[in-house]
Design a protein around this motif. Structure first.
Motif, PDB file in Angstrom:
ATOM      1  N   ASN A 316     -16.954   6.921 -25.208  1.00  0.00           N
ATOM      2  CA  ASN A 316     -18.031   5.998 -25.415  1.00  0.00           C
ATOM      3  C   ASN A 316     -19.154   5.837 -24.516  1.00  0.00           C
ATOM      4  OD1 ASN A 316     -19.487   4.199 -27.050  1.00  0.00           O
ATOM      5  ND2 ASN A 316     -18.126   2.597 -26.722  1.00  0.00           N
ATOM      6  N   PHE A 317     -19.815   7.029 -24.589  1.00  0.00           N
ATOM      7  CA  PHE A 317     -20.808   7.011 -23.200  1.00  0.00           C
ATOM      8  C   PHE A 317     -21.807   5.936 -23.232  1.00  0.00           C
ATOM      9  CE2 PHE A 317     -19.818  11.559 -23.787  1.00  0.00           C
ATOM     10  CZ  PHE A 317     -19.243  11.884 -22.694  1.00  0.00           C
ATOM     11  N   GLY A 318     -21.961   5.399 -21.953  1.00  0.00           N
ATOM     12  CA  GLY A 318     -22.656   4.196 -21.519  1.00  0.00           C
ATOM     13  C   GLY A 318     -21.940   3.077 -21.611  1.00  0.00           C
ATOM     14  N   TYR A 319     -20.954   2.835 -21.921  1.00  0.00           N
ATOM     15  CA  TYR A 319     -19.964   1.968 -22.164  1.00  0.00           C
ATOM     16  C   TYR A 319     -18.852   2.159 -20.836  1.00  0.00           C
ATOM     17  CZ  TYR A 319     -22.307  -0.385 -25.810  1.00  0.00           C
ATOM     18  OH  TYR A 319     -23.309  -1.071 -26.414  1.00  0.00           O
ATOM     19  N   HIS A 320     -17.949   1.231 -20.606  1.00  0.00           N
ATOM     20  CA  HIS A 320     -16.962   1.302 -19.572  1.00  0.00           C
ATOM     21  C   HIS A 320     -15.544   1.072 -20.092  1.00  0.00           C
ATOM     22  CE1 HIS A 320     -20.674   1.172 -17.162  1.00  0.00           C
ATOM     23  NE2 HIS A 320     -20.053   1.726 -16.454  1.00  0.00           N
ATOM     24  N   LYS A 321     -14.531   1.412 -19.632  1.00  0.00           N
ATOM     25  CA  LYS A 321     -13.172   1.006 -19.547  1.00  0.00           C
ATOM     26  C   LYS A 321     -12.970  -0.111 -18.678  1.00  0.00           C
ATOM     27  CE  LYS A 321     -10.845   4.470 -22.381  1.00  0.00           C
ATOM     28  NZ  LYS A 321      -9.759   5.488 -22.460  1.00  0.00           N
ATOM     29  N   PHE A 322     -12.326  -1.353 -19.056  1.00  0.00           N
ATOM     30  CA  PHE A 322     -11.988  -2.412 -18.225  1.00  0.00           C
ATOM     31  C   PHE A 322     -10.467  -2.445 -18.227  1.00  0.00           C
ATOM     32  CE2 PHE A 322     -16.162  -2.991 -19.525  1.00  0.00           C
ATOM     33  CZ  PHE A 322     -17.006  -3.535 -18.715  1.00  0.00           C
ATOM     34  N   ALA A 323      -9.947  -2.975 -16.860  1.00  0.00           N
ATOM     35  CA  ALA A 323      -8.595  -2.951 -16.788  1.00  0.00           C
ATOM     36  C   ALA A 323      -8.318  -4.313 -15.592  1.00  0.00           C
ATOM     37  CB  ALA A 323      -8.218  -1.774 -15.765  1.00  0.00           C
ATOM     38  N   LYS A 324      -7.091  -4.812 -15.981  1.00  0.00           N
ATOM     39  CA  LYS A 324      -6.612  -6.022 -15.243  1.00  0.00           C
ATOM     40  C   LYS A 324      -5.910  -5.736 -14.087  1.00  0.00           C
ATOM     41  CE  LYS A 324      -6.719  -8.681 -19.480  1.00  0.00           C
ATOM     42  NZ  LYS A 324      -6.034  -9.545 -20.273  1.00  0.00           N
ATOM     43  N   THR A 325      -5.292  -4.567 -14.098  1.00  0.00           N
ATOM     44  CA  THR A 325      -4.373  -3.896 -13.037  1.00  0.00           C
ATOM     45  C   THR A 325      -4.853  -2.577 -12.563  1.00  0.00           C
ATOM     46  OG1 THR A 325      -2.882  -2.906 -14.362  1.00  0.00           O
ATOM     47  CG2 THR A 325      -2.424  -4.879 -14.324  1.00  0.00           C
ATOM     48  N   LEU A 326      -4.402  -2.585 -11.264  1.00  0.00           N
ATOM     49  CA  LEU A 326      -4.949  -1.176 -10.522  1.00  0.00           C
ATOM     50  C   LEU A 326      -4.328  -0.201 -11.249  1.00  0.00           C
ATOM     51  CD1 LEU A 326      -6.219   0.171  -8.101  1.00  0.00           C
ATOM     52  CD2 LEU A 326      -4.261  -0.118  -6.932  1.00  0.00           C
ATOM     53  N   SER A 327      -3.127   0.035 -11.605  1.00  0.00           N
ATOM     54  CA  SER A 327      -2.147   0.936 -12.251  1.00  0.00           C
ATOM     55  C   SER A 327      -2.896   1.250 -13.697  1.00  0.00           C
ATOM     56  CB  SER A 327      -0.831   0.697 -12.584  1.00  0.00           C
ATOM     57  OG  SER A 327      -0.721  -0.386 -13.586  1.00  0.00           O
ATOM     58  N   GLN A 328      -3.457   0.385 -14.470  1.00  0.00           N
ATOM     59  CA  GLN A 328      -4.172   0.478 -15.610  1.00  0.00           C
ATOM     60  C   GLN A 328      -5.601   1.285 -15.342  1.00  0.00           C
ATOM     61  OE1 GLN A 328      -5.048  -2.794 -18.005  1.00  0.00           O
ATOM     62  NE2 GLN A 328      -5.844  -1.698 -19.506  1.00  0.00           N
ATOM     63  N   HIS A 329      -6.255   0.766 -14.202  1.00  0.00           N
ATOM     64  CA  HIS A 329      -7.396   1.310 -13.874  1.00  0.00           C
ATOM     65  C   HIS A 329      -7.360   2.824 -13.177  1.00  0.00           C
ATOM     66  CE1 HIS A 329     -11.490   1.723 -11.999  1.00  0.00           C
ATOM     67  NE2 HIS A 329     -10.935   1.874 -10.886  1.00  0.00           N
ATOM     68  N   ASN A 330      -6.339   3.118 -12.633  1.00  0.00           N
ATOM     69  CA  ASN A 330      -6.161   4.626 -12.043  1.00  0.00           C
ATOM     70  C   ASN A 330      -6.150   5.340 -13.083  1.00  0.00           C
ATOM     71  OD1 ASN A 330      -6.275   3.884  -9.312  1.00  0.00           O
ATOM     72  ND2 ASN A 330      -4.110   3.340  -9.088  1.00  0.00           N
ATOM     73  N   GLN A 331      -5.342   5.059 -14.191  1.00  0.00           N
ATOM     74  CA  GLN A 331      -5.296   5.919 -15.289  1.00  0.00           C
ATOM     75  C   GLN A 331      -6.729   6.300 -16.053  1.00  0.00           C
ATOM     76  OE1 GLN A 331      -2.565   4.274 -18.439  1.00  0.00           O
ATOM     77  NE2 GLN A 331      -0.740   4.107 -16.895  1.00  0.00           N
ATOM     78  N   ASN A 332      -7.342   5.315 -16.163  1.00  0.00           N
ATOM     79  CA  ASN A 332      -8.799   5.390 -16.599  1.00  0.00           C
ATOM     80  C   ASN A 332      -9.714   5.990 -15.677  1.00  0.00           C
ATOM     81  OD1 ASN A 332      -7.965   3.414 -18.753  1.00  0.00           O
ATOM     82  ND2 ASN A 332      -8.841   1.712 -17.797  1.00  0.00           N
TER      83      ASN A 332
END
Length: 347
Positions: A316-332
């Motif tokens: 979804n270009f222009g937008y971002h994926k948000f995460a509450k944990t580092l493990s979730q963020h690393n996947q993104n």
């Protein structure tokens, strides 16, 4: 009979003089004297200009410059030049033109968008009003002015809110700066100040944070969420770790703000700069950019959530994926890294 002839002769001469005077009045004062086809033309008369400078601008626009000269001399305009931006409308007479350029200085809209430095702002403004960029920059960075108004070299850019404003073309550099201070103070309403105080941020810190938010996302509707991430980090004592601050730090260190950096490398994260939010906690010492009002208000009205991380959303270009944990963020993040490597973006 002889006296009668003399009286008749005098009357005829008088009528001739009156006719000539009427012709002169019409020709010099009331007859249309414009030579252009557009509905109007503008002239820009510099501060301390002499009549010759005005004449050089007028000559291509008029049918009879000599007639204009004669009336200008008679009306004492030649020794009473006014600086500014003036309009000459099609079909104007010499008298109309003199009245216009003597007293009808017309304001214009001065616009600027998101500049990265005061130098860039000064250059943009210099294209729109009379002062040159160096004079504007000197006024903007005047130490006494900055100190008096709670700014410094790092925060000075925060005073300029991107928009369009009305100015006279011959406004001085100090006049431009002083009016922008008034606009800045007008922007900071009691409501906005109260919101900044509730966030435990100064006005300068709000704008410095808004600059990061603006750089991180061009999507206005996403800015409150991004602002919420950074405010969560500040509350938790986590470094902001904002890539735009690293890019700014690299360019500032290199002295090359024309450089385009599309990808932040690990070596960039080691840049020794107070603007590098990977190495320094808290808000940078000043804005890295001139943020839009939408970004400033996003900081003042953040979305409330528990997100700590975000990364570009490649689906979804222009937008971002948000995460509450580092493990979730690393996947993104891995998804983003795979995508950017496919694009061949190395720098």
């Amino acid at each position: 009979m002889y006296i009668k002839k003399i009286l008749v002769a005098i009357a005829i001469i008088g009528l001739a003089i009156a006719a000539y005077f009427a012709y002169f009045i019409y020709g010099a004062m009331l007859k249309p004297n414009t030579a252009f086809n557009n509905e109007e033309a503008y002239i820009f008369i510099p501060t301390h200009a002499k009549y010759q400078e005005v004449r050089e601008q007028l000559e291509p626009l008029l049918i009879d410059i000599d007639g204009f000269d004669a009336l200008a001399e008679q009306k004492k305009y030649t020794t009473n030049i006014k600086a500014g931006r003036f309009v000459i409308k099609k079909g104007m007479s010499n008298n109309d033109i003199i009245n216009s350029i003597r007293s009808k200085n017309i304001p214009l809209r001065v616009a600027f968008n998101n500049q990265e430095r005061l130098e860039d702002l000064a250059g943009r403004i210099a294209f729109q009003i009379e002062p040159d960029s160096l004079t504007l920059l000197m006024a903007m960075t005047d130490p006494e002015f900055l100190s008096k108004n709670n700014f410094n070299e790092d925060t000075a850019l925060a005073m300029y809110i991107p928009n369009s404003y009305e100015f006279f073309w011959n406004t001085s550099a100090e006049g431009f700066r002083d009016k922008m201070l008034k606009e800045y103070n007008r922007f900071w309403t009691a409501e906005r100040e109260a919101k900044a105080k509730k966030l435990n941020l100064s006005k300068n810190e709000v704008i410095a944070l808004a600059a990061i938010v603006h750089k991180e996302t061009a999507k206005v509707d996403e800015r409150p969420r991004v602002a919420g991430v950074y405010l969560n980090r500040l509350r938790k004592g986590i470094p902001l770790q904002a890539d735009p601050t690293v890019i700014y730090a690299v360019k500032k260190q290199d002295g090359n703000f024309n450089r385009v950096i599309k990808r932040v490398l690990y070596k960039d994260l080691e840049t020794n700069s107070p603007y590098n939010t990977y190495k320094n906690a808290g808000v940078p010492p000043g804005p890295i950019f001139m943020p839009d009002v939408s970004a400033i208000d996003a900081v003042l009205n953040p979305e409330k959530h528990d997100y700590i991380y975000f990364v570009a959303n490649v689906k979804n270009f222009g937008y971002h994926k948000f995460a509450k944990t580092l493990s979730q963020h690393n996947q993104n993040k891995q998804e983003y890294v795979r995508w950017i490597n496919k694009q061949g973006v190395n720098r």
